[in-house]
Design an enzyme around this catalytic site. Sequence first.
Site, PDB file in Angstrom:
ATOM      1  N   GLY A 245      -5.753  -0.275   2.768  1.00 14.88           N
ATOM      2  CA  GLY A 245      -5.821  -0.802   1.407  1.00 14.88           C
ATOM      3  C   GLY A 245      -5.600  -2.295   1.358  1.00 14.88           C
ATOM      4  N   ASN A 246      -4.762  -2.806   2.288  1.00 16.10           N
ATOM      5  CA  ASN A 246      -4.509  -4.237   2.326  1.00 16.10           C
ATOM      6  C   ASN A 246      -5.588  -5.002   3.072  1.00 16.10           C
ATOM      7  OD1 ASN A 246      -2.023  -4.440   0.847  1.00 16.10           O
ATOM      8  ND2 ASN A 246      -1.083  -3.318   2.521  1.00 16.10           N
TER       9      ASN A 246
ATOM     10  N   LYS B 255       5.834   5.810   0.626  1.00 13.99           N
ATOM     11  CA  LYS B 255       4.508   5.190   0.589  1.00 13.99           C
ATOM     12  C   LYS B 255       4.453   4.069  -0.450  1.00 13.99           C
ATOM     13  CE  LYS B 255       0.166   4.888   1.744  1.00 13.99           C
ATOM     14  NZ  LYS B 255      -0.190   4.381   3.081  1.00 13.99           N
TER      15      LYS B 255
ATOM     16  N   LYS C 110      -3.387   7.605   4.390  1.00 19.70           N
ATOM     17  CA  LYS C 110      -4.801   7.718   4.751  1.00 19.70           C
ATOM     18  C   LYS C 110      -5.030   7.762   6.258  1.00 19.70           C
ATOM     19  CE  LYS C 110      -6.248   3.397   6.136  1.00 19.70           C
ATOM     20  NZ  LYS C 110      -4.905   2.944   6.423  1.00 19.70           N
TER      21      LYS C 110
ATOM     22  N   LYS D 162       0.314   4.980  11.217  1.00 18.63           N
ATOM     23  CA  LYS D 162      -0.855   4.624  12.025  1.00 18.63           C
ATOM     24  C   LYS D 162      -0.661   5.054  13.473  1.00 18.63           C
ATOM     25  CE  LYS D 162      -2.675   0.692   9.403  1.00 18.63           C
ATOM     26  NZ  LYS D 162      -2.055   1.087   8.137  1.00 18.63           N
TER      27      LYS D 162
END
Length: 317
Positions: free
Chosen positions: A9-10, A122, A206, A264
């Site tokens: 998103g970033n 989150k 995600k 991640k």
Amino acid sequence: MLIVAALGGNALLRRGEPMTAENQRSNVKRAASVLAALIGEGHSLVITHGNGPQVGLLALQSAAASKEGAFPLDVLGAESAGMIGYMIEQELANLASQRLFATLLTQVKVDPRDPAFAHPTKPIGPVYDEATARRLADERGWAVAPDGDKWRRVVPSPRPVEILEVSVISYLVEHDVVVICTGGGGVPVVARGDGSMIGVEAVIDKDLASSLLARQLKADMLLMLTDVDAVYVGYGTPDARALRRVGATELSGRDFPAGSMGPKISAAIEFVQATGRPSAIGRLEDAVEIVKGRQGTRFEASSLQLTSLKADGRQGH
């Protein structure tokens, strides 16, 4: 090679940048040029993306419009997935008009007993200074936490259990369609007693959802693209090191932020251990070179000696 490419998103909305449609479009166009280059290299893509900044903004707008009737996070997640997917699909089609693209809203089943519901981690929405974040938390009943040198709202992030539309995604991939799906980790849903599904207040990570999707699609690689060039150890210290090649078990026991790099790394390791195929984390602009093994942090099944490059080391999302 079939690659599941997960956009942070970033990476789509840069840290500290005003959340405007113009900025979003500009960043999506930048991401699309990178993804088009991967397509040009002959790879098949399934594209996923984050939505932390965007879903947080939608939540603020919804609450401001109607405090009693504010939309829940699952609905806002679907809204953000449609918005971002539309922009990615359009910009990719502008660059690769000979290919077929489709954006698919994706429901992802989670466990209603997941302990994450009691421990929000989150980050979503804009960044604040600490005083403002704590004031908003008191006023709105939020949970807040540090995010770099700023503070953000945090919400539950349960682990994905099942991607409900995976058969549709697989069908499209088999017919050479570039699919944009599992936006924001997918829309979180739980099964009711009669087997029907209902959305829940959460935002799924995600990267963990992308790892699950990549395993179910039998992808050749999981590629997580963000706004930093690699995974760092010793972040924030003079000895910070950017890791380049990592065996699947070599980072066990190391501590990485739960709301950003931690998922991640977990996603990368889970994919490698389940498939024996590589995963990688790195900067969006380096995507082609990451796939070739020249940039980013690459996770492999073989037990490798941990290699690194000494660097000043930003650790990000």
